[in-house]
Design a protein around this motif. Structure first.
Motif, PDB file in Angstrom:
ATOM      1  N   ILE A  45      -0.899   6.917   8.728  1.00 53.01           N
ATOM      2  CA  ILE A  45      -1.146   5.475   8.705  1.00 53.01           C
ATOM      3  C   ILE A  45      -0.579   4.902   7.410  1.00 53.01           C
ATOM      4  CG2 ILE A  45      -3.249   5.488  10.125  1.00 53.01           C
ATOM      5  CD1 ILE A  45      -4.834   5.434   7.476  1.00 53.01           C
ATOM      6  N   GLY A  46      -0.486   3.569   7.350  1.00 51.06           N
ATOM      7  CA  GLY A  46      -0.093   2.947   6.093  1.00 51.06           C
ATOM      8  C   GLY A  46       0.926   1.848   6.264  1.00 51.06           C
ATOM      9  N   GLY A  47       1.737   1.665   5.209  1.00 52.30           N
ATOM     10  CA  GLY A  47       2.724   0.603   5.203  1.00 52.30           C
ATOM     11  C   GLY A  47       2.777  -0.078   3.849  1.00 52.30           C
ATOM     12  N   ASN A  48       2.917  -1.375   3.878  1.00 52.87           N
ATOM     13  CA  ASN A  48       3.078  -2.164   2.669  1.00 52.87           C
ATOM     14  C   ASN A  48       1.770  -2.229   1.879  1.00 52.87           C
ATOM     15  OD1 ASN A  48       2.961  -5.213   1.447  1.00 52.87           O
ATOM     16  ND2 ASN A  48       4.986  -4.311   1.255  1.00 52.87           N
ATOM     17  N   LEU A  49       1.823  -1.833   0.628  1.00 54.70           N
ATOM     18  CA  LEU A  49       0.629  -1.790  -0.211  1.00 54.70           C
ATOM     19  C   LEU A  49      -0.065  -3.146  -0.283  1.00 54.70           C
ATOM     20  CD1 LEU A  49      -1.281  -0.517  -2.305  1.00 54.70           C
ATOM     21  CD2 LEU A  49       0.510  -0.893  -4.035  1.00 54.70           C
ATOM     22  N   SER A  50       0.695  -4.207  -0.494  1.00 56.53           N
ATOM     23  CA  SER A  50       0.103  -5.542  -0.607  1.00 56.53           C
ATOM     24  C   SER A  50      -0.656  -5.938   0.650  1.00 56.53           C
ATOM     25  CB  SER A  50       1.191  -6.581  -0.892  1.00 56.53           C
ATOM     26  OG  SER A  50       1.859  -6.308  -2.098  1.00 56.53           O
ATOM     27  N   LEU A  51      -0.096  -5.593   1.820  1.00 57.67           N
ATOM     28  CA  LEU A  51      -0.740  -5.954   3.082  1.00 57.67           C
ATOM     29  C   LEU A  51      -1.964  -5.100   3.343  1.00 57.67           C
ATOM     30  CD1 LEU A  51       0.054  -8.195   5.125  1.00 57.67           C
ATOM     31  CD2 LEU A  51       1.806  -7.677   3.414  1.00 57.67           C
ATOM     32  N   LEU A  52      -1.923  -3.826   2.971  1.00 56.13           N
ATOM     33  CA  LEU A  52      -3.096  -2.972   3.129  1.00 56.13           C
ATOM     34  C   LEU A  52      -4.255  -3.507   2.303  1.00 56.13           C
ATOM     35  CD1 LEU A  52      -1.372   0.515   3.025  1.00 56.13           C
ATOM     36  CD2 LEU A  52      -2.440  -0.546   5.020  1.00 56.13           C
ATOM     37  N   VAL A  53      -3.952  -3.982   1.107  1.00 55.28           N
ATOM     38  CA  VAL A  53      -5.001  -4.575   0.267  1.00 55.28           C
ATOM     39  C   VAL A  53      -5.481  -5.893   0.864  1.00 55.28           C
ATOM     40  CG1 VAL A  53      -5.452  -5.612  -1.999  1.00 55.28           C
ATOM     41  CG2 VAL A  53      -4.254  -3.416  -1.836  1.00 55.28           C
ATOM     42  N   THR A  54      -4.553  -6.687   1.409  1.00 54.39           N
ATOM     43  CA  THR A  54      -4.912  -7.953   2.049  1.00 54.39           C
ATOM     44  C   THR A  54      -5.877  -7.739   3.213  1.00 54.39           C
ATOM     45  OG1 THR A  54      -2.832  -9.025   1.447  1.00 54.39           O
ATOM     46  CG2 THR A  54      -3.979  -9.927   3.347  1.00 54.39           C
ATOM     47  N   CYS A  55      -5.740  -6.592   3.896  1.00 54.79           N
ATOM     48  CA  CYS A  55      -6.560  -6.308   5.077  1.00 54.79           C
ATOM     49  C   CYS A  55      -7.956  -5.787   4.743  1.00 54.79           C
ATOM     50  CB  CYS A  55      -5.852  -5.298   5.975  1.00 54.79           C
ATOM     51  SG  CYS A  55      -4.402  -5.966   6.821  1.00 54.79           S
ATOM     52  N   LEU A  56      -8.208  -5.440   3.492  1.00 53.62           N
ATOM     53  CA  LEU A  56      -9.517  -4.916   3.131  1.00 53.62           C
ATOM     54  C   LEU A  56     -10.613  -5.921   3.488  1.00 53.62           C
ATOM     55  CD1 LEU A  56      -8.808  -3.352  -0.387  1.00 53.62           C
ATOM     56  CD2 LEU A  56      -9.183  -2.135   1.761  1.00 53.62           C
ATOM     57  N   GLY A  57     -11.671  -5.437   4.133  1.00 52.52           N
ATOM     58  CA  GLY A  57     -12.806  -6.291   4.479  1.00 52.52           C
ATOM     59  C   GLY A  57     -12.585  -7.154   5.699  1.00 52.52           C
ATOM     60  N   THR A  58     -11.470  -6.947   6.413  1.00 50.22           N
ATOM     61  CA  THR A  58     -11.173  -7.729   7.620  1.00 50.22           C
ATOM     62  C   THR A  58     -11.215  -6.816   8.847  1.00 50.22           C
ATOM     63  OG1 THR A  58      -8.771  -7.367   7.696  1.00 50.22           O
ATOM     64  CG2 THR A  58      -9.584  -9.091   6.203  1.00 50.22           C
ATOM     65  N   ALA A  59     -10.981  -7.404  10.014  1.00 51.43           N
ATOM     66  CA  ALA A  59     -10.935  -6.615  11.245  1.00 51.43           C
ATOM     67  C   ALA A  59      -9.739  -5.670  11.267  1.00 51.43           C
ATOM     68  CB  ALA A  59     -10.877  -7.545  12.453  1.00 51.43           C
ATOM     69  N   SER A  60      -8.800  -5.854  10.343  1.00 56.51           N
ATOM     70  CA  SER A  60      -7.615  -5.000  10.272  1.00 56.51           C
ATOM     71  C   SER A  60      -7.740  -3.916   9.194  1.00 56.51           C
ATOM     72  CB  SER A  60      -6.375  -5.854   9.991  1.00 56.51           C
ATOM     73  OG  SER A  60      -6.268  -6.927  10.904  1.00 56.51           O
ATOM     74  N   ASP A  61      -8.878  -3.827   8.570  1.00 59.69           N
ATOM     75  CA  ASP A  61      -9.133  -2.806   7.561  1.00 59.69           C
ATOM     76  C   ASP A  61      -9.182  -1.436   8.232  1.00 59.69           C
ATOM     77  OD1 ASP A  61      -9.829  -1.448   5.285  1.00 59.69           O
ATOM     78  OD2 ASP A  61     -11.695  -2.548   4.931  1.00 59.69           O
ATOM     79  N   ILE A  62      -8.545  -0.432   7.641  1.00 60.97           N
ATOM     80  CA  ILE A  62      -8.484   0.884   8.279  1.00 60.97           C
ATOM     81  C   ILE A  62      -9.296   1.922   7.514  1.00 60.97           C
ATOM     82  CG2 ILE A  62      -6.287   0.614   9.491  1.00 60.97           C
ATOM     83  CD1 ILE A  62      -4.860   1.817   7.135  1.00 60.97           C
ATOM     84  N   ASP A  63      -9.838   2.870   8.263  1.00 59.47           N
ATOM     85  CA  ASP A  63     -10.519   4.023   7.699  1.00 59.47           C
ATOM     86  C   ASP A  63      -9.456   5.060   7.358  1.00 59.47           C
ATOM     87  OD1 ASP A  63     -12.058   6.190   7.046  1.00 59.47           O
ATOM     88  OD2 ASP A  63     -13.016   6.403   9.010  1.00 59.47           O
ATOM     89  N   THR A  64      -9.351   5.433   6.097  1.00 61.87           N
ATOM     90  CA  THR A  64      -8.311   6.352   5.661  1.00 61.87           C
ATOM     91  C   THR A  64      -8.783   7.801   5.558  1.00 61.87           C
ATOM     92  OG1 THR A  64      -8.828   5.965   3.331  1.00 61.87           O
ATOM     93  CG2 THR A  64      -7.170   4.520   4.348  1.00 61.87           C
ATOM     94  N   SER A  65     -10.047   8.055   5.785  1.00 55.70           N
ATOM     95  CA  SER A  65     -10.601   9.392   5.580  1.00 55.70           C
ATOM     96  C   SER A  65      -9.916  10.427   6.461  1.00 55.70           C
ATOM     97  CB  SER A  65     -12.097   9.393   5.873  1.00 55.70           C
ATOM     98  OG  SER A  65     -12.789   8.526   4.996  1.00 55.70           O
ATOM     99  N   GLY A  66      -9.459  11.516   5.842  1.00 58.62           N
ATOM    100  CA  GLY A  66      -8.831  12.599   6.568  1.00 58.62           C
ATOM    101  C   GLY A  66      -7.449  12.287   7.092  1.00 58.62           C
ATOM    102  N   LYS A  67      -6.844  11.207   6.643  1.00 54.35           N
ATOM    103  CA  LYS A  67      -5.547  10.771   7.153  1.00 54.35           C
ATOM    104  C   LYS A  67      -4.460  10.870   6.085  1.00 54.35           C
ATOM    105  CE  LYS A  67      -7.953   7.815  10.421  1.00 54.35           C
ATOM    106  NZ  LYS A  67      -8.336   6.452  10.818  1.00 54.35           N
TER     107      LYS A  67
END
Length: 300
Positions: free
Chosen positions: A173-195
């Protein structure tokens, strides 16, 4: 499971974010047609509203139409820029989840990849139509074709002095750092555990990179990774008083304290050699003194 493309399939190009010049799309249309695909152009290809490819309502409707059309087997975002997060919570994914199709893009489209990951669906982080004809993009385009048509891919990159050797297995999983941070706390926030997480970014101040890595760490997104892949950090900027570390060194500082392998210099991001990655697919990452290898576990 998303079906591989077949010759004769219809694919769509829509502009989810910044507006595009149709002339920039023509080489990509020719390439897609050379693959035996029928290209359907969304209305947003010709729309302009300030920096966007039309108002939010137009971009939303265009994307929704392509999502809901069962004849469309893949949707390419024409380009990135900014604007996808303005739409994403208004999209109705009901029909799409019943009959999923490939969604392709990177940069601003990271938000969409993350959103789809939370549905348990794969998508493709890869080069976009406005970039198909850029010098040096040939391998990126070919890697995208291989994934779309169900062919195996395996990637290698040279060793880097900041790498942490080891082996990891997990969903990529992943992609653009800025967008991953933008998604924190939203419906697009991802669980990164074990990934296995991959990161890239463009045109940021170095202290912004540090701030975003701190935020990811504080949000618990770094601690429990299986592995980390760091791609291109292009056109980084510094202040009059230097930050003192480059982007790779900043990322190594924050992620290196954890016990998982890390590679730097993987070919993903805002450079022509932007290899296509399947978000949401299990992968194996091997890092040693000879370099980095990434394969999808289904192909092992």
């Amino acid at each position: 499971m998303i079906n591989s493309l077949l010759v004769g399939d219809k694919v769509a190009i829509v502009a989810l974010a910044r507006k595009v010049d149709f002339a920039d799309l023509e080489p990509a249309i020719q390439i897609l047609e050379s693959w035996g695909l029928e290209v359907v152009l969304g209305k947003t290809v010709w729309e302009s509203y300030h920096q966007f490819a039309g108002p939010d309502s137009v971009r939303l409707a265009d994307f929704q139409t392509m999502l809901d059309d069962p004849a469309i087997k893949a949707i390419f975002s024409a380009r990135g820029g900014y604007g996808t997060t303005r739409l994403i919570d208004q999209v109705d994914f009901t029909k799409f989840r019943q009959q999923p199709k490939w969604i392709i893009g990177f940069s601003d489209i990271t938000a969409l990849h993350s959103h789809l990951h939370n549905f348990g669906l794969e998508s493709i982080h890869g080069t976009m139509p406005v970039l198909f004809a850029k010098p040096g993009a040939g391998e990126a385009v070919e890697s995208l074709r291989r994934i779309l048509f169900g062919e195996e891919v395996a990637y290698q990159c040279p060793a880097h002095v900041l790498n942490k050797n080891g082996q990891a297995a997990g969903v990529l999983i992943g992609g653009n750092l800025s967008l991953l941070v933008t998604c924190l706390g939203t419906a697009s926030d991802i669980d990164t555990s074990g990934k296995i997480l991959f990161l890239e970014d463009l045109d940021e101040y170095l202290y912004h990179i540090d701030r975003m890595m701190v935020q990811l760490d504080r949000a618990g997104k770094l601690k429990n990774l299986a592995g980390l892949m760091v791609g291109d950090m292009s056109d980084m900027k510094d202040n009059a008083v230097p930050f003192g570390k480059n982007a790779y060194e900043i990322i190594r500082e924050h992620a290196g304290k954890y016990d998982y392998p890390i590679c730097f210099g993987f070919s993903t991001g805002h450079e022509p050699h932007n290899l296509a990655l399947v978000c949401g697919r299990k992968a194996i990452l091997k890092i040693d003194d000879s370099g980095t290898n990434l394969v999808y576990s289904e192909a092992v």
